[in-house]
Design a protein around this motif. Structure first.
Motif, PDB file in Angstrom:
ATOM      1  N   ILE A  64       2.057  10.902  -1.551  1.00 31.13           N
ATOM      2  CA  ILE A  64       0.908  10.893  -2.454  1.00 31.13           C
ATOM      3  C   ILE A  64       0.252   9.517  -2.469  1.00 31.13           C
ATOM      4  O   ILE A  64      -0.971   9.394  -2.454  1.00 31.13           O
ATOM      5  CB  ILE A  64       1.334  11.304  -3.882  1.00 31.13           C
ATOM      6  N   VAL A  65       1.070   8.473  -2.481  1.00 32.62           N
ATOM      7  CA  VAL A  65       0.530   7.109  -2.479  1.00 32.62           C
ATOM      8  C   VAL A  65      -0.364   6.906  -1.258  1.00 32.62           C
ATOM      9  O   VAL A  65      -1.478   6.385  -1.349  1.00 32.62           O
ATOM     10  CB  VAL A  65       1.684   6.088  -2.494  1.00 32.62           C
TER      11      VAL A  65
ATOM     12  N   ILE B 267      -3.608   8.769  -1.464  1.00 31.24           N
ATOM     13  CA  ILE B 267      -4.604   8.005  -2.204  1.00 31.24           C
ATOM     14  C   ILE B 267      -5.202   6.946  -1.285  1.00 31.24           C
ATOM     15  O   ILE B 267      -6.412   6.739  -1.235  1.00 31.24           O
ATOM     16  CB  ILE B 267      -3.983   7.335  -3.452  1.00 31.24           C
ATOM     17  N   GLY B 268      -4.319   6.288  -0.534  1.00 27.26           N
ATOM     18  CA  GLY B 268      -4.778   5.256   0.381  1.00 27.26           C
ATOM     19  C   GLY B 268      -5.686   5.792   1.465  1.00 27.26           C
ATOM     20  O   GLY B 268      -6.501   5.069   2.029  1.00 27.26           O
TER      21      GLY B 268
ATOM     22  N   VAL C 219      -8.157   7.392   1.203  1.00 32.19           N
ATOM     23  CA  VAL C 219      -9.559   7.262   0.829  1.00 32.19           C
ATOM     24  C   VAL C 219     -10.179   6.032   1.478  1.00 32.19           C
ATOM     25  O   VAL C 219     -11.367   6.015   1.798  1.00 32.19           O
ATOM     26  CB  VAL C 219      -9.678   7.176  -0.717  1.00 32.19           C
ATOM     27  N   VAL C 220      -9.371   4.992   1.695  1.00 35.80           N
ATOM     28  CA  VAL C 220      -9.910   3.736   2.234  1.00 35.80           C
ATOM     29  C   VAL C 220     -10.514   3.920   3.626  1.00 35.80           C
ATOM     30  O   VAL C 220     -11.695   3.636   3.825  1.00 35.80           O
ATOM     31  CB  VAL C 220      -8.846   2.622   2.232  1.00 35.80           C
TER      32      VAL C 220
ATOM     33  N   LEU D 190     -13.634   6.147   3.452  1.00 34.07           N
ATOM     34  CA  LEU D 190     -14.771   5.462   2.826  1.00 34.07           C
ATOM     35  C   LEU D 190     -15.375   4.454   3.783  1.00 34.07           C
ATOM     36  O   LEU D 190     -16.604   4.352   3.939  1.00 34.07           O
ATOM     37  CB  LEU D 190     -14.247   4.738   1.579  1.00 34.07           C
ATOM     38  N   VAL D 191     -14.501   3.708   4.438  1.00 31.56           N
ATOM     39  CA  VAL D 191     -14.958   2.669   5.353  1.00 31.56           C
ATOM     40  C   VAL D 191     -15.749   3.271   6.493  1.00 31.56           C
ATOM     41  O   VAL D 191     -16.820   2.795   6.863  1.00 31.56           O
ATOM     42  CB  VAL D 191     -13.756   1.880   5.894  1.00 31.56           C
TER      43      VAL D 191
ATOM     44  N   ALA E   8     -19.064   4.407   5.303  1.00 34.03           N
ATOM     45  CA  ALA E   8     -19.964   3.280   5.090  1.00 34.03           C
ATOM     46  C   ALA E   8     -20.441   2.700   6.411  1.00 34.03           C
ATOM     47  O   ALA E   8     -21.605   2.330   6.570  1.00 34.03           O
ATOM     48  CB  ALA E   8     -19.270   2.204   4.264  1.00 34.03           C
TER      49      ALA E   8
END
Lengths: 284, 670
Positions: free
Chosen positions: B276-277, B280-281, B283-284, B287-288, B291
């Motif tokens: 799970i951790v 969550i990570g 997403v980085v 997202l990058v 972007a």
């Protein structure tokens, strides 16, 4: 020379190999050395499009691998020649400030830089707060019963509300056992009609009603010493043989009797529950 | 002489860069599009069967349990993998302006091997040679053929990556090099035979995470990293800080999200938390990359000439951004209690399929110089509408059934088994039809597009490079990423992930010590009817609909004892499953027998078994088991007899002996 080529490549976005090939081809075509040609390229301020020409004497700072300052047209030719500047170039210093990024996240949109910090923080705090998952009772997690191995409440009790629906249980028993003689709607048949409220008239109290159902015609006299039953003194065996249902448990007897009294006797359910002693069995 | 002129001249020199490898890329594309067509047809059949279990009923090789893994195999290995390999062969030479050496014979061999391997694997699955592991159902020999094909396919591209400046690889080379490395490593790790219990389950989860995050995502990003700037008139980016961050975060994070799918399961709690951790990570990097894409086209959208292709790039990017959302919903303990094992799993799968299909179609359209126009607009419409409908309906259905199952435990009128389960399915009949319609629209649109693309010729000569602009001053230049750093970094991070979420958990004694259930009930080492029945279970793909794991949460109350890691250590492979289209089967033998025991108790007029004499008790138990076995066998032959709403297909067409064995196996699930 590698360094210079890299600089040009980075500045212009043209891949190094491509530039290298062009450089060699041009150098060969013009009969100059590759190094000289490259120095030429770099010796001039980096131009772009149709803007003004910067002063020819201004060298590109060798140590700055910066994105180019605003470029200008310049003539081609073997020598560095000065063009009449047609406009003043914007000052490079502003670009230099960007060129040497001090902060780690220089150049990222602010929201993105924030996300890079927040998301790992979220992840790490999740790990620290709940390294072994949620405690029992939260997020749907349950304890495991030691004996059965099944999921159970955190205090060890069985999960789920025990909904005691005596009426429905009694109905199920009635439909299985009693409809043959008394009819599905209690209209009667081989046995007397139960509908119309006669059950509560004949049996004002639930206890006697239960007794009658339990022992039936055969056992009534033995049980009570009477040869009639109920408040209306109905003769035993008068309307046929009522079988005894001693095989049903006390609870089941109470349930089926409750059903009769509520469905056919129009007694209120809670009242009937109390009357028949079922309220003690109901748990929340 | 200025740099600007130099650029112009260099561009002239390179203007007609048309590597011979383009023909090979076209061959990959053609093969991939063919597989996609097959996959869509099979997928539509599968979804019809989910609505009408009688569709194609009675035909052994076309039952749901066999068609479903055939579909995923065709779609992932046949369409996405082969297509992306071709895309990398198309893109990487263009990004580096280096022609691959000896691409011709090697690539032709690779295409042949891949096509044969995937097709043979699919046919094998249909004819009953499934391995019973999700996404890895194809037999080992078929996977071996595919592996050799992948090695051959990687060779020209890796050669280009290595031939360039080894100290300064561009962004596309990183992603392409990493993608191939990880694909091959994941393929090897995923096919290691002989694992049992939770180790086997972790293997499947790890393979899936690596496949999606380290192969599909990396190759996809390489492709769109080329396409986005190219479509807006820029030369391929040599790399920016964003890209570096995206690459390393993807490499670090994605494979370790593997345990996130198994929340509340018999894997260790700490392992699930790690999953799970890292989810969550996840997403980085997403997202990058998002972007980075936006940045690369910023300010230049007015110059886009191939709008449909660019829209596909960004449509895929939106899908890509949604992947962590769907994954996290299925991973967080609170939400996984609701959406775990429901149609949410299908929604996530369709999202992944749709995202990478969009990116792959974008590059194929670009390569074929497909024009914008009415048909392109229709294509856009069909793809978007189809995907949104299918994924939305599946997500809705998942949440619906999840709440029903979880909520039913409160009243102890269980909806996760028996009549309650079948009733809970009635609610999602409508959404299932919508899923079918959506997927059909999406799939048929792709098929039509494929026909058009193949018809018009797949790879046109590269149009001339326009004069490159000065790159965006907001993007700081990157420090060069050398070949060695890429090589060791990619492999190293993979090994770290494998160790942390694959090897270490398998060493825990809790995961390896057999429980009583493993030793006495679920021990199939000695063969026998139950062991053969288990092979029938695997062969028929029963895992596609049934799970064999009971979780310690509200949703699984009423399914019996919670599954422990040690319960399955003697099962090769473990059959945990991934979705409950049918009820959980972990304790189906005991549950069915209990019904008959209850009847017997009523007949004997006692409250519990303990009230009986020992001999009577033994007889009651024996006869209950016999009745249960017969009931299960009857259910297999005609599931709709007991519950007309059941979506389980009939297995009447199996040999009577096979039905007996299957029933015997199910009775060992006590």
């Amino acid at each position: 020379m590698e360094e210079l080529l890299n600089k040009v490549s980075t500045t212009t976005g043209v891949p190094g190999a491509l530039l290298d090939r062009a450089l060699r081809a041009r150098a060969a075509a013009r009969g100059v050395s590759v190094e000289a040609l490259l120095a030429e390229w770099v010796g001039e301020p980096v131009p772009e499009g149709a803007a003004a020409a910067p002063p020819a004497a201004a060298p590109v700072p060798a140590a700055t691998p910066a994105p180019a300052p605003p470029p200008a047209e310049a003539p081609s030719g073997p020598s560095v020649s000065v063009l009449e500047p047609t406009a003043e170039p914007p000052a490079p210093p502003a670009v230099e400030a960007v060129a040497e990024p001090a902060a780690a996240f220089a150049g990222f949109p602010r929201w993105l830089a924030a996300a890079f910090v927040i998301i790992p923080l979220l992840a790490v705090s999740y790990a620290l707060l709940a390294p072994n998952g949620p405690d029992c009772g939260s997020s749907g997690a349950l304890a495991v019963d030691d004996v059965t191995g099944e999921a159970a409440n955190c205090d060890g009790s069985e999960y789920g509300v025990e909904v005691m629906d005596f009426f429905s249980s009694g109905q199920a028993i009635y439909e299985a056992r009693c409809t043959a003689c008394h009819g599905a709607q209690g209209q009667g048949g081989a046995g007397p009609a139960l509908a119309g409220g006669s059950v509560v008239v004949v049996f004002p109290s639930c206890d006697e009603h239960i007794d009658w159902v339990r022992v039936g015609t055969a056992g009534w006299t033995e049980l009570t010493g009477r040869d009639s039953y109920g408040a209306t003194e109905k003769p035993v065996g008068g309307f046929g043989q009522m079988p005894g249902f001693g095989g049903l448990s006390d609870t089941e007897l109470a349930e089926v009797v409750l059903y009769e009294r509520v469905a056919f006797g129009q007694q209120a359910n809670p009242e009937a529950e109390t009357d028949c002693g079922l309220d003690q069995l109901a748990s929340g | 002489m200025t740099v600007d002129t130099a650029i112009a001249e260099a561009a002239e020199d390179a203007a007609d860069f048309s590597p011979a490898s383009d023909h090979d890329a076209a061959a990959y594309f053609k093969t991939a599009l063919l597989f996609m067509t097959l996959a869509v047809v099979v997928g539509i059949a599968v979804m019809i069967q989910a609505v009408t279990p009688g569709f194609l009923g009675g035909i052994e090789v076309l039952s749901y349990g066999r068609l479903q893994p055939a579909f995923t195999n065709l779609f992932i290995s046949g369409w996405l993998t082969i297509g992306l390999v071709g895309a990398l062969l198309f893109v990487v030479p263009r990004a580096t302006r280096v022609e691959p050496q000896r691409s011709g014979p090697v690539s032709r061999a690779a295409v042949a091997l891949l096509a044969v391997g995937v097709l043979a694997g699919t046919v094998a699955i249909l004819f009953g040679f499934s391995e019973g592991r999700r996404y890895l159902e194809a037999p080992l020999w078929a996977d071996a053929i595919v592996l050799v094909g992948l090695l051959a396919a990687a060779r020209p591209v890796i050669g280009v990556v290595r031939s360039g400046d080894r100290d300064d690889l561009g962004m596309i080379q990183w992603y392409a090099g990493g993608a191939f490395t990880w694909l091959i490593l994941a393929h090897i790790v995923g096919n290691i035979p002989g694992l049992s219990g939770t180790s086997a389950h972790l293997q499947i989860l790890f393979y899936r995470a690596s496949l999606i995050g380290l192969w599909l995502a990396a190759a996809g990003v390489a492709v769109v990293g080329y396409l986005a700037p190219r479509l807006t008139g820029r030369a391929a980016s040599s790399g920016s800080r964003l890209s570096v961050l995206g690459f390393w975060s993807m490499a670090f994070v994605w494979a370790m999200t593997a345990p996130a799918e198994a929340t509340f399961g018999p894997l260790g709690d700490w392992l699930e938390t790690i999953g799970i951790v890292f989810a969550i990570g996840m997403v980085v990097p997403v997202l990058v990359i998002f972007a980075d894409l936006v940045t690369s086209v910023r300010g230049r959208l007015g110059e886009v000439t191939e709008r449909t292709t660019l829209r596909l790039v960004f449509g895929g990017a939106i899908g890509f951004a949604l992947i962590p959302v769907f994954t996290l919903a299925g991973s967080f303990r609170s939400s996984s209690s609701v959406v775990g094992f429901t149609e949410w799993v299908t929604a996530t799968e369709l999202l992944v399929f749709g995202t990478f299909t969009m990116w792959l179609m974008a590059i194929i359209r670009f390569a074929a110089s497909a024009a914008d126009g009415r048909s392109a607009r229709l294509y856009q419409l069909g793809t978007t509408v189809g995907l949104v409908l299918a994924i939305g309906a599946a997500a809705f259905a998942g949440v619906q059934t999840g709440f029903t199952w979880a909520g039913s435990a409160n009243s102890r009128v269980f909806a996760n088994t028996g009549d309650g389960f079948v009733n809970s399915l009635q609610v999602i009949e409508g959404p299932r039809v919508l899923m079918l319609v959506g997927f059909a629209i999406f799939g048929l649109t792709q098929m039509l597009a494929a026909a058009g693309l193949v018809g018009s010729g797949l790879v046109r000569p590269e149009p001339a490079l326009e004069a490159a602009d000065i790159p965006d001053p907001d993007l700081a230049p990157v420090r060069p990423l050398g070949l060695n750093k890429l090589r060791f970094g990619a492999v190293g991070l993979f090994v770290v992930a494998l160790t942390l979420v694959g090897l270490l958990p398998s060493l825990e004694s809790e995961q390896r010590d057999p429980t009583l259930l493993a030793d006495f009930s679920r021990n199939y080492a000695d063969g026998g009817s139950a062991a053969e029945g288990r092979q029938v279970y695997i062969r028929e793909g029963c895992q596609a609909c049934h799970t064999q794991v009971v979780r310690a949460n509200v949703t699984d109350v009423g399914l019996g004892a919670v599954s422990l890691a040690g319960d399955s250590v003697r099962e090769v492979p473990a059959l945990f499953g991934w979705q409950r289209i049918g009820p959980d089967l972990t304790h189906i033998g005991a549950r069915t027998a209990e019904e008959f025991i209850a009847d017997n108790l009523a007949a004997f007029n006692v409250a519990s078994l303990d009230d009986l004499d020992p001999e009577v008790r033994a007889t009651v138990l024996q006869s209950a088991k016999r009745d249960a076995r017969d009931a299960l066998r009857a259910h297999l032959a005609d599931p709709q007899a007991a519950r007309s709403w059941s979506t389980m297909p009939s297995y009447d067409h199996l040999k009577s002996a096979d039905l007996d064995r299957l029933a015997d196996y199910l009775m060992t699930l006590e």
